[in-house]
Design an enzyme around this catalytic site. Structure first.
Site, short mmCIF file in Angstrom:
data_model
loop_
_atom_site.label_atom_id
_atom_site.label_comp_id
_atom_site.label_asym_id
_atom_site.label_seq_id
_atom_site.Cartn_x
_atom_site.Cartn_y
_atom_site.Cartn_z
N HIS A 33 0.87 -1.20 0.00
CA HIS A 33 0.00 0.00 0.00
C HIS A 33 0.90 1.23 0.00
O HIS A 33 1.52 1.56 1.01
CB HIS A 33 -0.90 0.01 1.24
CG HIS A 33 -1.86 1.16 1.27
ND1 HIS A 33 -3.20 1.00 1.46
CD2 HIS A 33 -1.67 2.49 1.13
CE1 HIS A 33 -3.81 2.18 1.44
NE2 HIS A 33 -2.89 3.11 1.24
N HIS A 91 1.56 5.39 -1.64
CA HIS A 91 1.17 6.58 -2.40
C HIS A 91 2.43 7.19 -3.00
O HIS A 91 3.33 7.60 -2.26
CB HIS A 91 0.49 7.61 -1.50
CG HIS A 91 -0.79 7.11 -0.92
ND1 HIS A 91 -2.00 7.26 -1.56
CD2 HIS A 91 -1.05 6.42 0.22
CE1 HIS A 91 -2.95 6.70 -0.83
NE2 HIS A 91 -2.41 6.18 0.26
N LEU A 92 2.48 7.25 -4.33
CA LEU A 92 3.63 7.86 -5.00
C LEU A 92 3.31 9.24 -5.56
O LEU A 92 4.21 9.95 -5.98
CB LEU A 92 4.13 6.96 -6.14
CG LEU A 92 4.89 5.69 -5.73
CD1 LEU A 92 5.24 4.88 -6.97
CD2 LEU A 92 6.14 6.02 -4.92
N ARG A 93 2.01 9.59 -5.63
CA ARG A 93 1.59 10.87 -6.22
C ARG A 93 2.06 10.97 -7.67
O ARG A 93 2.22 9.96 -8.34
CB ARG A 93 2.11 12.08 -5.40
CG ARG A 93 1.96 11.96 -3.88
CD ARG A 93 0.54 11.81 -3.40
NE ARG A 93 0.46 11.93 -1.94
CZ ARG A 93 -0.54 11.48 -1.21
NH1 ARG A 93 -1.56 10.85 -1.77
NH2 ARG A 93 -0.56 11.65 0.09
N ASN A 110 -5.32 7.27 -5.98
CA ASN A 110 -6.08 8.49 -5.63
C ASN A 110 -5.33 9.76 -6.04
O ASN A 110 -5.04 10.63 -5.23
CB ASN A 110 -6.44 8.52 -4.14
CG ASN A 110 -5.24 8.47 -3.23
OD1 ASN A 110 -4.19 7.93 -3.59
ND2 ASN A 110 -5.37 9.02 -2.03
N LYS A 112 -9.28 -0.47 -5.91
CA LYS A 112 -9.32 0.18 -4.60
C LYS A 112 -10.68 0.81 -4.35
O LYS A 112 -11.17 1.58 -5.17
CB LYS A 112 -8.22 1.26 -4.54
CG LYS A 112 -8.20 2.07 -3.25
CD LYS A 112 -7.73 1.23 -2.06
CE LYS A 112 -7.92 1.98 -0.74
NZ LYS A 112 -6.71 2.51 -0.18
N HIS A 158 -10.42 0.86 1.75
CA HIS A 158 -10.21 1.85 2.81
C HIS A 158 -11.41 1.71 3.74
O HIS A 158 -12.50 2.16 3.43
CB HIS A 158 -10.12 3.27 2.24
CG HIS A 158 -9.86 4.29 3.32
ND1 HIS A 158 -8.65 4.93 3.48
CD2 HIS A 158 -10.65 4.73 4.34
CE1 HIS A 158 -8.72 5.73 4.53
NE2 HIS A 158 -9.92 5.63 5.07
N HIS A 184 -4.54 -0.90 5.80
CA HIS A 184 -4.12 -0.14 6.99
C HIS A 184 -5.09 -0.28 8.16
O HIS A 184 -5.67 0.70 8.61
CB HIS A 184 -3.87 1.33 6.65
CG HIS A 184 -4.91 1.98 5.77
ND1 HIS A 184 -6.25 1.94 6.02
CD2 HIS A 184 -4.78 2.70 4.63
CE1 HIS A 184 -6.90 2.60 5.09
NE2 HIS A 184 -6.02 3.07 4.23
N LEU A 225 -4.93 9.04 8.10
CA LEU A 225 -6.24 8.37 8.08
C LEU A 225 -6.07 6.95 7.56
O LEU A 225 -5.39 6.77 6.56
CB LEU A 225 -7.23 9.14 7.19
CG LEU A 225 -7.74 10.46 7.78
CD1 LEU A 225 -8.57 11.21 6.75
CD2 LEU A 225 -8.54 10.21 9.05
N ASP A 261 1.40 2.52 3.55
CA ASP A 261 0.56 3.71 3.37
C ASP A 261 1.42 4.97 3.46
O ASP A 261 0.96 6.03 3.88
CB ASP A 261 -0.58 3.75 4.39
CG ASP A 261 -1.68 4.73 4.01
OD1 ASP A 261 -1.70 5.19 2.85
OD2 ASP A 261 -2.52 5.05 4.87
N HIS A 280 2.98 14.43 1.84
CA HIS A 280 2.40 15.77 1.62
C HIS A 280 3.52 16.75 1.94
O HIS A 280 4.33 16.49 2.83
CB HIS A 280 1.23 16.04 2.57
CG HIS A 280 0.02 15.19 2.33
ND1 HIS A 280 -0.88 15.43 1.33
CD2 HIS A 280 -0.43 14.09 2.98
CE1 HIS A 280 -1.85 14.53 1.37
NE2 HIS A 280 -1.60 13.70 2.37
N ALA A 298 -3.81 14.50 5.79
CA ALA A 298 -3.61 13.22 6.48
C ALA A 298 -2.54 12.41 5.76
O ALA A 298 -2.62 12.22 4.55
CB ALA A 298 -4.92 12.45 6.51
ZN ZN Z 1 -3.43 5.11 1.73
#
Ligand code: ZN
Length: 347
Positions: free
Chosen positions: A14, A16-18, A42, A100, A137, A175, A220, A248, A252, A264
């Site tokens: 899990h 996030h690479l953006r 996302n 997802k 999620h 998560h 979150l 996760d 940011h 978050a």
């Molecule tokens: Zn996540």
């Protein structure tokens, strides 16, 4: 005394690479230690179709520095308009490894998520047919449910009914943050796994709120009471192969974290493996770390375990991790466990 631990190379189930400059800045932090990662969809706009996932995979590979290897395992963002045929095609081609589910409004960039579960039933049924996992999620978003109760309520009101209505659907509870989540996974024999983050093994809600608010510990699902953290530690270090690592890690910029309405997410890609060695050693379970980080995830996703290895070394002086990652237009703070860590990845 120096101590070393060699494991099959881990994967992150899990992540996030953006995109853009942020992707460029954070991808090496993961690729340095991890062979593969389940890439969260996302973005703005979200990665909904197979074509969008292919384009995002290409951007990730283009951002990978020379000399590094990494395999992004792509996911699709489930919307009420998702086309079951597109999902099946993206899975059959090997591009997409999961879909997802974000309940609408649950977390960062989840506005396109699902409100009416009847509308996604055809997609879920197709996924059950072809064995494609659904990553969930697991939080309700109802304004009248306390934020610390949202995972437990989600299990009863949404997850269990969806699973009962869709026999054979393989689900990863992403998560998990509560003993309720741990118990729900354990009470089911098949088709259900759960990822656990590094930071939820380390912090409880006091770390966020006591002695001044700590925005870099806000994520979150939000960290819960100590009893829940202990349940997560017990599950992660138990050797039960239904529990596996999903960091996760969610970057940011500091400007958006240290803000009146802070984002978050905890950024743990850089030091996750060292922190996990610390946690597993505290639990007398260093022999279970390879299962949690390197074997149980591929087992659930029916993929081969990585062939090469990493080595962690424990030394007498505390490891110095970078405090921040520079992404050009700002910095991202690396998760600080709040205690010295003597482990580091050395090979
Ligand atoms: Zn996540």
């Amino acid at each position: 005394m120096t101590q070393t631990l060699t494991l099959r190379r881990p994967d992150d189930w899990h992540l996030h690479l953006r995109d853009g400059a942020m992707l460029q800045a954070v991808l090496p932090e993961t690729a340095r230690h991890f062979a593969r990662a389940i890439i969260m969809p996302n973005l703005v706009p979200p990665v909904v179709t197979g074509d969008q996932a292919a384009a995002y995979r290409d951007r990730i590979m283009a951002a990978l520095p020379d000399g590094m290897t990494f395999e992004p395992l792509m996911t699709l963002y489930l919307t009420e308009d998702t086309d079951p045929d597109d999902v099946a095609q993206a899975a059959a081609s090997g591009l997409v490894k999961a879909v997802k589910l974000y309940p609408a409004g649950a977390t960062t960039n989840s506005a396109s998520g699902v409100r009416d579960f009847d509308k996604v039933r055809p997609v879920l049924e197709r996924m059950a047919d072809i064995g494609l996992p659904l990553c969930v999620h697991g939080e309700v978003t109802d304004a009248d449910i306390d934020i610390f109760d949202r995972e437990a309520v989600f299990i009863d009101r949404v997850l269990d009914p969806v699973r009962r209505a869709t026999p054979g659907l393989r689900v990863v509870m992403e998560h998990i943050t509560t003993a309720n989540g741990v118990d729900y996974v354990k009470s089911n024999d098949t088709d259900l796994g759960a990822t656990i983050t590094t930071h939820h093994l380390i912090i409880n809600r006091n770390h966020i709120l006591v002695g001044g608010i700590k925005p870099h510990y806000y994520c979150l699902p939000v960290a819960k009471r100590e009893e829940h953290r202990l349940a997560l530690r017990a599950a992660a270090t138990s050797g039960d192969d239904r529990f596996f690592l999903g960091t996760d890690s969610a970057p940011h910029t500091d400007a958006l974290k240290e803000h009146p309405c802070g984002c978050a997410g905890c950024f743990t890609a850089t030091n996750t493996m060292a922190l996990l060695a610390h946690v597993f050693e505290e639990e007398n379970a260093l022999d279970k770390l390879e299962g949690f980080a390197s074997r149980n995830g591929p087992g659930f996703y029916k993929l081969p375990v990585n062939i090469d290895t990493i080595t962690l070394t424990k030394s007498e002086t505390a490891t110095k991790f970078p405090a921040k990652i520079d992404m050009g237009e700002g910095t991202v703070t690396v998760f600080d466990p709040g205690f010295p860590v003597y482990w580091n990845v050395t090979a």
